[in-house]
Write an enzyme that holds these catalytic residues in place. Structure first.
Site, PDB file in Angstrom:
ATOM      1  N   ASP A  99       0.810  -1.226   0.000  1.00 33.60           N
ATOM      2  CA  ASP A  99       0.000   0.000   0.000  1.00 33.60           C
ATOM      3  C   ASP A  99       0.840   1.271   0.000  1.00 33.60           C
ATOM      4  O   ASP A  99       0.430   2.310   0.519  1.00 33.60           O
ATOM      5  CB  ASP A  99      -0.962   0.025   1.208  1.00 33.60           C
ATOM      6  N   LYS A 104       1.815   2.091  -5.076  1.00 28.97           N
ATOM      7  CA  LYS A 104       2.345   1.516  -6.327  1.00 28.97           C
ATOM      8  C   LYS A 104       1.423   1.839  -7.492  1.00 28.97           C
ATOM      9  O   LYS A 104       1.883   2.187  -8.581  1.00 28.97           O
ATOM     10  CB  LYS A 104       2.493  -0.013  -6.184  1.00 28.97           C
ATOM     11  N   GLY A 144      -4.615  -4.194  -3.812  1.00 31.41           N
ATOM     12  CA  GLY A 144      -5.592  -3.159  -4.127  1.00 31.41           C
ATOM     13  C   GLY A 144      -4.793  -1.935  -4.500  1.00 31.41           C
ATOM     14  O   GLY A 144      -4.127  -1.353  -3.645  1.00 31.41           O
ATOM     15  N   HIS A 145      -4.778  -1.601  -5.792  1.00 29.22           N
ATOM     16  CA  HIS A 145      -3.961  -0.485  -6.264  1.00 29.22           C
ATOM     17  C   HIS A 145      -4.902   0.626  -6.707  1.00 29.22           C
ATOM     18  O   HIS A 145      -5.712   0.446  -7.608  1.00 29.22           O
ATOM     19  CB  HIS A 145      -3.048  -0.945  -7.406  1.00 29.22           C
ATOM     20  N   GLN A 197       1.968  -6.119  -3.178  1.00 31.09           N
ATOM     21  CA  GLN A 197       2.419  -6.243  -1.785  1.00 31.09           C
ATOM     22  C   GLN A 197       3.705  -5.416  -1.604  1.00 31.09           C
ATOM     23  O   GLN A 197       3.869  -4.425  -2.288  1.00 31.09           O
ATOM     24  CB  GLN A 197       2.605  -7.715  -1.381  1.00 31.09           C
TER      25      GLN A 197
HETATM   26  P1  GDP Z   1      -0.773   0.336  -3.521  1.00 30.31           P
HETATM   27  O1  GDP Z   1      -1.383  -0.934  -3.050  1.00 30.31           O
HETATM   28  O2  GDP Z   1       0.690   0.413  -3.269  1.00 30.31           O
HETATM   29  O3  GDP Z   1      -1.115   0.667  -4.954  1.00 30.31           O
HETATM   30  O4  GDP Z   1      -1.423   1.489  -2.618  1.00 30.31           O
HETATM   31  P2  GDP Z   1      -3.002   1.631  -2.233  1.00 30.31           P
HETATM   32  O5  GDP Z   1      -3.730   2.143  -3.410  1.00 30.31           O
HETATM   33  O6  GDP Z   1      -3.492   0.394  -1.577  1.00 30.31           O
HETATM   34  O7  GDP Z   1      -2.899   2.695  -1.067  1.00 30.31           O
HETATM   35  C1  GDP Z   1      -2.372   3.959  -1.271  1.00 30.31           C
HETATM   36  C2  GDP Z   1      -3.458   4.981  -0.904  1.00 30.31           C
HETATM   37  O8  GDP Z   1      -2.869   6.265  -0.798  1.00 30.31           O
HETATM   38  C3  GDP Z   1      -4.532   5.120  -1.961  1.00 30.31           C
HETATM   39  O9  GDP Z   1      -5.730   5.490  -1.337  1.00 30.31           O
HETATM   40  C4  GDP Z   1      -4.000   6.260  -2.836  1.00 30.31           C
HETATM   41  O10 GDP Z   1      -5.042   6.945  -3.527  1.00 30.31           O
HETATM   42  C5  GDP Z   1      -3.374   7.137  -1.798  1.00 30.31           C
HETATM   43  N1  GDP Z   1      -2.209   7.923  -2.240  1.00 30.31           N
HETATM   44  C6  GDP Z   1      -1.217   7.583  -3.105  1.00 30.31           C
HETATM   45  N2  GDP Z   1      -0.271   8.546  -3.145  1.00 30.31           N
HETATM   46  C7  GDP Z   1      -0.681   9.518  -2.286  1.00 30.31           C
HETATM   47  C8  GDP Z   1      -0.127  10.759  -1.857  1.00 30.31           C
HETATM   48  O11 GDP Z   1       0.949  11.160  -2.263  1.00 30.31           O
HETATM   49  N3  GDP Z   1      -0.841  11.476  -0.931  1.00 30.31           N
HETATM   50  C9  GDP Z   1      -2.029  11.047  -0.439  1.00 30.31           C
HETATM   51  N4  GDP Z   1      -2.638  11.800   0.455  1.00 30.31           N
HETATM   52  N5  GDP Z   1      -2.578   9.885  -0.809  1.00 30.31           N
HETATM   53  C10 GDP Z   1      -1.907   9.124  -1.717  1.00 30.31           C
HETATM   54  P1  IMO Z   2      -0.912  -4.168  -2.219  1.00 33.40           P
HETATM   55  O1  IMO Z   2      -0.472  -4.758  -3.550  1.00 33.40           O
HETATM   56  C1  IMO Z   2      -0.983  -4.518   2.124  1.00 33.40           C
HETATM   57  C2  IMO Z   2      -1.000  -8.597   3.769  1.00 33.40           C
HETATM   58  C3  IMO Z   2      -2.245  -9.022   4.511  1.00 33.40           C
HETATM   59  C4  IMO Z   2      -1.647 -10.001   5.492  1.00 33.40           C
HETATM   60  C5  IMO Z   2      -0.553 -10.687   4.670  1.00 33.40           C
HETATM   61  C6  IMO Z   2      -0.961 -12.009   4.060  1.00 33.40           C
HETATM   62  O2  IMO Z   2      -2.203  -3.447  -2.298  1.00 33.40           O
HETATM   63  O3  IMO Z   2       0.193  -3.395  -1.599  1.00 33.40           O
HETATM   64  P2  IMO Z   2      -2.563 -12.655   2.041  1.00 33.40           P
HETATM   65  O4  IMO Z   2      -4.018 -12.362   1.803  1.00 33.40           O
HETATM   66  O5  IMO Z   2      -1.657 -12.125   0.971  1.00 33.40           O
HETATM   67  O6  IMO Z   2      -2.299 -14.098   2.336  1.00 33.40           O
HETATM   68  O7  IMO Z   2      -2.212 -11.863   3.405  1.00 33.40           O
HETATM   69  O8  IMO Z   2      -0.217  -9.771   3.642  1.00 33.40           O
HETATM   70  N1  IMO Z   2      -1.242  -8.092   2.402  1.00 33.40           N
HETATM   71  C7  IMO Z   2      -1.190  -6.795   2.049  1.00 33.40           C
HETATM   72  N2  IMO Z   2      -1.011  -5.686   2.802  1.00 33.40           N
HETATM   73  N3  IMO Z   2      -1.096  -4.421   0.787  1.00 33.40           N
HETATM   74  C8  IMO Z   2      -1.240  -5.513   0.016  1.00 33.40           C
HETATM   75  O9  IMO Z   2      -1.222  -5.471  -1.330  1.00 33.40           O
HETATM   76  C9  IMO Z   2      -1.332  -6.778   0.655  1.00 33.40           C
HETATM   77  N4  IMO Z   2      -1.489  -8.033   0.212  1.00 33.40           N
HETATM   78  C10 IMO Z   2      -1.419  -8.824   1.279  1.00 33.40           C
HETATM   79  O10 IMO Z   2      -2.868  -7.935   5.160  1.00 33.40           O
HETATM   80  O11 IMO Z   2      -0.984  -9.303   6.535  1.00 33.40           O
HETATM   81 MG    MG Z   3      -2.900  -1.612  -1.813  1.00 30.73          MG
END
Ligand code: GDP
Ligand code: IMO
Ligand code: MG
Length: 427
Positions: A13, A16, A40-41, A224
């Site tokens: 998270d 990415k 979840g991207h 991840q």
């Molecule tokens: P990923 O899994 O690495 O793609 O990241 P996620 O999408 O799960 O979580 C990142 C969260 O931070 C999302 O809600 C994005 O919209 C948000 N986000 C990404 N970059 C920024 C930033 O620079 N500032 C803020 N405030 N939010 C951001």
């Molecule tokens: P993105 O790509 C954050 C964590 C879960 C748990 C562990 C194992 O959005 O960054 P799993 O369901 O993979 O067997 O869970 O890994 N986890 C993540 N945490 N971002 C993710 O993906 C994750 N994918 C798995 O919360 O601790």
């Molecule tokens: Mg994510």
């Protein structure tokens, strides 16, 4: 040669999705190489927000071809619902999304076992998984009895394989107090999904290699993060795939000599969702403040993410195991309004003080913090480093120097345009 790998440098998270979408402006191909719908991207363009779980984050850029490679685990129902959402929003997938027939299928018993194990585990044994069936699906792959995307093209053969899987998993499900789904019910679910997925099947390793060979710009999108990697993370509190940069080669069928550059993404602070060690976790009011300011709630499960200060030893570890050439620092805006920002610069461990992360002692380390000056101003308008308050500029330059990896990009908001690009990913 223009192949760039982008990976999470923390616990997932890191942003990415946003960074891959941004750099895909000039990419020809984007490849997801590991994980499944545990990812979840989030992609935010203007007022529109899309969260992709399986489809690469390049899908919003019409010129980019998107590949789901053999290292992934694919839940067919999730994939089809994602295709529906993207198409409803006007993002064409036909002819530009390709799925490896060798990627493994997540089937109902994988999700069931994942959920039952989490529900029945005693404290200390729970992983806090996303319950999307990831672990059990990769278990089947390693046990050499997995069912793959290519099996959707032969429904009679698929039914026989499901019957064999049902007999392998039946006792496990019963032991956990559950009931194995019936093969005919699973087939009724899969039958209408197959014709949506089979036309997407391609030899994705050939596609990726040919694109690199032709000099196209290919981006490998990690899922991840480094500390969730099966080999290099905080085992057993990890996911079941290779989230590090090397995973791109294994998962996509591209040799390491073909990769030009590896970029790691880190937030300006740290988060983790699920169980497991998190040395810099902030339990109290400050942790809550970061959670609220950063919207730190899981994009897959909605769970509140644990929050904490930036952890430099953990980032140095990520720099080493991924061979990082560059860093993207996200969510710097979330730190606005703090008088002081703390940074973990070292750990006290059973073997003394160290600036490196001793992964085998990660549960026992005590962080050593340094205080850095904060800033009050909002950052979301900044598009150059010079437009950031001095303390924010200093913070970025400080972590760049401490990790020893140049910063390519700073993100100051969720939207695609809320970004300071310092260097092109491919250039
Ligand atoms: P990923 O899994 O690495 O793609 O990241 P996620 O999408 O799960 O979580 C990142 C969260 O931070 C999302 O809600 C994005 O919209 C948000 N986000 C990404 N970059 C920024 C930033 O620079 N500032 C803020 N405030 N939010 C951001
Ligand atoms: P993105 O790509 C954050 C964590 C879960 C748990 C562990 C194992 O959005 O960054 P799993 O369901 O993979 O067997 O869970 O890994 N986890 C993540 N945490 N971002 C993710 O993906 C994750 N994918 C798995 O919360 O601790
Ligand atoms: Mg994510």
């Amino acid at each position: 040669m223009s192949a760039v790998v982008i990976v999470g440098a923390q616990w997932g998270d890191e942003g990415k999705g946003k960074i891959v979408d941004l750099y895909t402006e000039s990419a020809d191909v984007v490849v997801r190489f590991a994980g499944g719908p545990n990812a979840g991207h989030t992609l935010v363009v203007g007022d529109d927000k899309i969260v992709v779980r399986l489809v690469p984050s390049g899908i919003l850029r019409a010129q980019a071809r998107c590949i789901m490679a053999q290292g992934m685990v694919v839940d067919p129902a999730v994939l089809v619902s994602e295709l529906d959402v993207l198409e409803a929003k006007g993002h064409a997938t036909r002819g530009r999304l390709f799925v490896s027939d060798l990627a493994h299928l997540i089937l109902p018993y994988h999700r069931l076992v994942d959920g039952l194990r989490e529900a029945t585990a005693t404290d200390g044994q729970k992983i806090g998984t996303t319950k999307r069936g990831i672990g059990p699906c990769y278990e089947d792959k390693a046990a050499r009895r997995g069912i793959r995307v290519g099996d959707l093209a032969d429904l009679d053969g698929l039914e026989q394989k499901l019957a064999r899987a049902a007999s392998a998993w039946g006792p496990v499900v019963r032991e956990l107090g559950g009931e194995m789904p019936d093969v005919s019910a699973m087939m009724s679910e899969l039958r209408p999904l197959a014709p949506r997925i089979v036309p997407l099947i391609a030899d994705t390793a050939v596609l990726a290699n040919d694109a690199i060979q032709k000099g196209e710009r290919v981006m490998f999108e990690g899922a991840q993060g480094t500390l969730l990697d099966l080999d290099h993370g905080t085992y057993p509190f990890v996911t079941s795939s290779s989230a590090v940069a090397g995973g791109a080669c294994v998962g996509a069928g591209v040799g390491p000599t073909r990769i030009k550059r590896v970029l790691g993404i880190t937030k300006g602070y740290a988060t983790r969702v699920g169980e497991g060690p998190f040395p810099t976790e902030l339990a109290g009011e400050l942790g809550e403040r970061l959670r609220v300011a950063g919207g730190e709630f899981g994009s897959v499960t909605g769970r509140p993410r644990r929050t904490g200060w930036l952890d430099l030893p953990a980032l140095r570890y990520a720099a080493r195991v991924n061979g990082l050439d560059g860093l993207a620092v996200t969510k710097l805006d979330v730190l606005s309004g703090l008088d002081t920002i703390e940074v973990c610069v070292a750990y006290d461990t059973p073997e003394g003080r160290t600036k490196e992360l001793p992964i085998r002692h990660v549960g026992k380390v005590v962080p050593v913090y340094e205080k850095r000056p904060g800033w009050r101003e909002s950052l979301s308008h900044a598009r150059t480093m010079a437009e950031l308050p001095q303390a924010a500029q200093d913070y970025v330059r400080y972590l760049e120097a401490e990790i020893g990896v140049p910063v390519f990009l700073v993100s100051v908001g969720p939207r695609r345009d809320e970004t300071i690009v310092l260097r092109d990913a491919f250039g």
